[in-house]
Design a protein around this motif. Sequence first.
Motif: not given
Lengths: 474, 443
Positions: A146-154
């Motif tokens: 999966a590719w994901f772009e989190p907003q925070h360091h989660i």
Amino acid sequence: MHLLTLEPSFAAWHRVARRALQAEWAWDTVLWEDASDSQPALGLLDETPARVAQAAVSAPTYNVPKAFMEMARTVACHHSAHRWSLLYRVLWRITHGEHHLLKVRVDPDVHELYTMEKSVQRDVHKMRAFVRFREVVHEGQVLYVAWFEPQHHILELNAPFFIDRFAGMQWSILTPERCLHWDGVKATYTPGVSRHEAPTGDAMESLWLQYYAHIFNPARVKTHAMLAEMPMKYWRNLPEAAIIPTLLQQASPRVETMMARSHALQSRLQQAHPADVPDTDDLEVLRDAAATCKACPLYRNATQTVFGEGSVSAEIVFIGEQPGDQEDLAGRPFVGPAGKLLDKALAEAGIDRKSCYVTNAVKHFKWKRQGKRRLHQTPVQAEIHACKPWWKAELVIIKPRILVCLGATAAKTVLEHPVKIGDIRGEFMETTWCAKTLVTVHPSSLLRQPDPETREREMARFVADLAQVAKALL
Amino acid sequence: MTSIEGGQVRPAPFPLNRKISRPANHHQMDIAQKLSILADAAKYDASCASSGTSKRNSREGGLGSTTGAGICHSYTPDGRCVSLLKILLTNYCIYDCQYCINRVSSDVRRARFTAEEVVKLTMDFYRRNYIEGLFLSSGIIRNADYTMEQVVRVARMLREEQGFKGYLHLKTIPEASPELIAQAGRWADRISINVELPTPADLERLAPEKNLGRIRGAMTTIQRRIDQAKAEVKETTKAPPFAPAGQSTQMIIGATAAQDREILDQSSSLYRHHKLRRVYYSAFSPIPDASQRLPLMAPPLVREHRLYQADWLMRFYGFQAQELTTPEAPQLSLEMDPKMAWAMRHPQSFPVDVNTASREMLWRIPGLGVRNVDRILQIRRWHRVTLADLQRLRVSLKKVLPFVQTADHHPREIGSAQWQQTLKPAQQLELFAPAIGVVTGEL
């Protein structure tokens, strides 16, 4: 002023903050700074561990509410550089006279902390929701990537969730900052990658889009509600988002189709009012009233109402489906081919037709023209229901010892649930209408049998069912 | 499948426009066609909840987890969440319920999944993180027991053969035998039986094969099982679970003349007698009437929304069903939310002093939600609550100002013409944005 530089993690902040607190460094004498990527994980830079440890030798210990530590663990993942100093300021205030501080949600510091916590929690939640694995085969192994772009360091904070859920699979979640890999046994992290290193499709996605398109109800378009929960910033990594414009474009034509269908349905519902039946114990009064019944639209195409026929003191009532072509013209039930067959079977079973009352579940003939013939059509539920008060009233007046349902329509309306004739034929049951109710086939079904042999066999079974009735009368 | 290296496969252009000729029988239909028909048929069930069940994970084997909180994996342009794969096993049905698209006399296209197909689809979707689990329902084929057996078979295959740990919601049929319902509860997280229509007379008229007494009887049986399983779990953790996420139901509104007062009474009785987790309301005709002023917010949808708000007030805000309407006006107001309507009918109860009032009274303030009430109760132990505090709690001042008293605010004379005037703008805003409350439940 003390400059504290730390590896951006909760554990590092926790360690340093505790020592700073023990050293009694007030919040406004401390500056916090993330170690840059080129200087990883050094802990304290400006203040050497030795110096801080020394300062802490005779320090007091503080009792910090568990709720704060849990909150700090979450806020530590926030992307803002300002988070470390805010956490320390609140920690300082909690340990210096404001132990209840977290409960005062409207305090500007606490308010900000809660806002940051909420933002991280939302990001965590959205990641759980919007990660989309794609199946790939790599060196003979099935992997899910999966590719994901989190907003925070989660990524790390969320790892246990994904491991709990997909423990039996081998998978990777790639993000610009870090990548998480699960091989079925343990988790490993590697540096971040760019988006085009992730796989771009999966055969299952077309089915997923099919599902997405069809679970959508075009009559209820509410894009703002969708956008509130699925903002456009997530769209580029959600395969289904690609068809949203098409779905919206096609919504109004689809609604028009639904509208036409709904109008038809509504007019049918309005027609489904049960007949108004006079309160009487006189069968003739009932018959007269039924002659003008307009409870359902069938009266329009029928010649006349075909009411029940027979003695008011009949011991057996037969209830069929509806009058046929000949019955409609004659105005009497069971006088056509099916009626003749019924007469024959009754005679064979030894039942005197004079001791019977015959009627139908629906009292108007429903038909469709085909060439010169008027072709029988099965009545729909609304029509059956509209007509129900008539046969109910007939039964209340006659009070038969035995009630015989001929065919599925009669059985369904009397037993009040759908039935398979084959399962229950020839057995007496107790119903609301008669202690001895029996279901058998409609004689017209015998007429439809293709060859004489089966017709004879079916006739014999029909007579056998009626013989049960004759026996029960004795 | 694609390879990492050559990963160029994009989803095929979407075939929404394609007319599919009717196949001779359903076995020849491909999965995509079946999925479109059977998802279409399932969307009239409003529930997509996947929350409130026991916690599970797949560290010891199998696939999937539940955390107790639901996850919405996507949202469709109708603003509804997609949490579960919500499909019918088949839309063939021998019943003839007049409000239902799948009734036997409807000319809708029919399809039937095999159990294996549903299992595979669920597992494939779940592995890709599209869904939390499966909500399986079915038209009645042959008879109630046969149909229920098919539904239970899918659930058993998922749990036993695939080790599926995700969420399962099974629609059960009240006419099915208690043993089959018991099996359904063994595999499912949630069980539901739809009451369909608000009153027994409505049911008699439009769904003659159904019977409210039988439906309520089945609900009682299920509730007894749930309670029993809970008690057993307390004694030994090894006890088999039974529908740990409880049971829910749905009723269709607007298909009959039943009024909101009757509907809310029915819901309240369902909550009380069967401890239902949720009653869902589904507006019968979502089609806007041409004469309506607000085309996309036609009465059935606004009404549905008001019923959800009223339902929420009964469950979380201490309102009784009877308080939400009056015998003289048995319908909920379409113009304002039911809490606001109650406040307008009871000016003598306001203003409420947020610094001294009880929790129950704070709940009654229009614009104040349960969570903010909790926060106010905490804050006021430490200082007197002001308007700035309310603002920081993101309370809509416009909405609460006419009803609250704070350390620095006292509203003008309650009930006066001027006071009435201040309420106007808030109400109208509400009419344009009724979707929000359904999601958050805050009123």
